[in-house]
Design an enzyme around this catalytic site. Structure first.
Site, PDB file in Angstrom:
ATOM      1  N   HIS A  16       3.564   1.487   1.943  1.00  8.80           N
ATOM      2  CA  HIS A  16       4.225   2.299   3.084  1.00  8.80           C
ATOM      3  C   HIS A  16       5.882   2.148   3.366  1.00  8.80           C
ATOM      4  O   HIS A  16       6.424   0.993   2.441  1.00  8.80           O
ATOM      5  CB  HIS A  16       3.374   1.558   4.838  1.00  8.80           C
ATOM      6  CG  HIS A  16       3.864  -0.108   5.145  1.00  8.80           C
ATOM      7  ND1 HIS A  16       2.552  -0.859   4.468  1.00  8.80           N
ATOM      8  CD2 HIS A  16       5.274  -0.858   4.701  1.00  8.80           C
ATOM      9  CE1 HIS A  16       3.123  -2.599   4.737  1.00  8.80           C
ATOM     10  NE2 HIS A  16       4.960  -1.958   5.183  1.00  8.80           N
ATOM     11  N   GLU A  30       2.371   3.874   7.467  1.00 13.94           N
ATOM     12  CA  GLU A  30       0.452   3.690   6.591  1.00 13.94           C
ATOM     13  C   GLU A  30       0.322   4.478   6.007  1.00 13.94           C
ATOM     14  O   GLU A  30       0.507   5.667   6.476  1.00 13.94           O
ATOM     15  CB  GLU A  30      -0.461   3.040   7.697  1.00 13.94           C
ATOM     16  CG  GLU A  30       0.122   1.418   8.315  1.00 13.94           C
ATOM     17  CD  GLU A  30       0.594   0.327   7.490  1.00 13.94           C
ATOM     18  OE1 GLU A  30       0.006   0.102   6.682  1.00 13.94           O
ATOM     19  OE2 GLU A  30       0.004  -0.559   8.573  1.00 13.94           O
ATOM     20  N   ASN A  71       0.720  -1.673   0.551  1.00 11.17           N
ATOM     21  CA  ASN A  71      -0.264   0.007   0.168  1.00 11.17           C
ATOM     22  C   ASN A  71       1.000   1.150  -0.185  1.00 11.17           C
ATOM     23  O   ASN A  71       0.169   2.460   0.392  1.00 11.17           O
ATOM     24  CB  ASN A  71      -0.833  -0.229   1.348  1.00 11.17           C
ATOM     25  CG  ASN A  71       0.085  -0.248   2.474  1.00 11.17           C
ATOM     26  OD1 ASN A  71       1.064   0.283   2.149  1.00 11.17           O
ATOM     27  ND2 ASN A  71      -0.707  -0.452   3.689  1.00 11.17           N
TER      28      ASN A  71
HETATM   29  C1  GLP Z   1       6.868  -4.651   6.552  1.00 10.65           C
HETATM   30  C2  GLP Z   1       8.517  -3.255   7.567  1.00 10.65           C
HETATM   31  C3  GLP Z   1       9.028  -1.997   6.524  1.00 10.65           C
HETATM   32  C4  GLP Z   1       8.551  -3.076   5.016  1.00 10.65           C
HETATM   33  C5  GLP Z   1       7.500  -3.535   4.681  1.00 10.65           C
HETATM   34  C6  GLP Z   1       7.811  -4.958   2.584  1.00 10.65           C
HETATM   35  O1  GLP Z   1       5.689  -3.998   6.931  1.00 10.65           O
HETATM   36  N1  GLP Z   1       7.678  -3.133   8.233  1.00 10.65           N
HETATM   37  O2  GLP Z   1       9.671  -1.866   6.388  1.00 10.65           O
HETATM   38  O3  GLP Z   1       9.737  -2.447   3.984  1.00 10.65           O
HETATM   39  O4  GLP Z   1       6.999  -4.539   5.207  1.00 10.65           O
HETATM   40  O5  GLP Z   1       7.917  -6.208   3.245  1.00 10.65           O
HETATM   41  P1  GLP Z   1       8.821  -7.109   2.467  1.00 10.65           P
HETATM   42  O6  GLP Z   1       9.822  -6.921   2.525  1.00 10.65           O
HETATM   43  O7  GLP Z   1       8.244  -8.460   2.794  1.00 10.65           O
HETATM   44  O8  GLP Z   1       7.316  -7.004   1.445  1.00 10.65           O
END
Ligand code: GLP
Length: 243
Positions: free
Chosen positions: A131, A136, A129
């Site tokens: 973030h 968020e 989304n």
């Molecule tokens: C989590 C973390 C973020 C990260 C995101 C994406 O919510 N807090 O810092 O960038 O997820 O995660 P992934 O790399 O597993 O897709």
């Protein structure tokens, strides 16, 4: 903003690793902002394999779940210990304290830590989304380290690391967007089709709090490394040579 599109996740990890090591070698004292999640795993694997000189480097992580002890398998402190800190020696490593009794104080203390150790390079992933860290959609671009309520999209995406979705904490401490923007340089990585829409919004949509990552377009020193799938919905990247 520099955007690099690579063929595979392995290429992404190698490019990002080289970039980080170049920053580590550029000064006597360096602070790295580090991220968790699946995206940086390939980079941390290269750290464990190559063991670059790092005793002069302080690390500051972006975020931590509230309620998970540092020894909990899914806490971000534990993730970092296993992925990196048990094998590669850093000067000091910081992760927010998700079990603090006074969470506001924990946030204020963390903000001070970042102020004391200005971040030379901040590594970021991106949520589906848009973030960044746990900021968020709707989070103020000037926010400091704070407590957040995670959205169902994030809880659902992160449930793959837990036995069941109900086990995913619903709150977290995160560096704010304003905190992240203070980093001298930012490196964002993303791979896979499930990130393509967020990348399109970040690069081609409006700069809006509805897509937290879009504010990176206004930071003076940002590099984005994407694999072809993550870049696939961006018209502006169509004619770009994949490296
Ligand atoms: C989590 C973390 C973020 C990260 C995101 C994406 O919510 N807090 O810092 O960038 O997820 O995660 P992934 O790399 O597993 O897709």
């Amino acid at each position: 903003m520099k955007v690099i599109v690579v063929k595979s996740n392995q290429d992404l990890a190698e490019k990002a690793y080289e970039h980080i090591v170049a920053v580590m070698e550029s000064k006597k004292e360096v602070t790295l902002g580090l991220a968790t999640g699946g995206s940086p795993v390939g980079i941390y694997e290269l750290f464990r394999k190559n063991k670059p000189r790092s005793a002069h480097v302080t690390t500051i992580n972006l975020d931590e779940y509230i309620g998970l002890a540092p020894t909990h398998e899914q806490s971000y402190r534990q993730f970092m210990n296993k992925q990196l800190f048990e094998t590669v020696e850093f000067k000091e490593t910081f992760v927010p304290n998700g079990t603090a009794t006074d969470l506001q104080k924990a946030c204020d203390d963390y903000e001070e830590i970042v102020a004391k150790h200005p971040i030379d390079l901040q590594l970021l992933g991106i949520g589906q989304n848009g973030h960044i860290a746990f900021n968020e959609p709707g989070t103020s671009f000037t926010s400091k380290t704070h407590v957040v309520q995670l959205t169902s999209s994030t809880i659902n995406a992160n449930s793959r690391y837990f036995e069941k979705e109900e086990d995913v904490p619903t709150t977290a401490i995160t560096m704010g967007i304003g905190t992240i923007l203070k980093a001298k340089e930012i490196l964002l990585i993303a791979s896979g089709k499930n990130k393509a829409e967020a990348i399109k919004q970040m690069l081609e949509g409006d700069v809006t709090e509805a897509c937290p990552a879009s504010i990176l377009r206004e930071h003076p020193n940002v590099t984005i490394i994407l694999d072809e799938e993550a870049a696939s919905l961006c018209g502006s990247l169509k004619d770009r040579q994949t490296v």
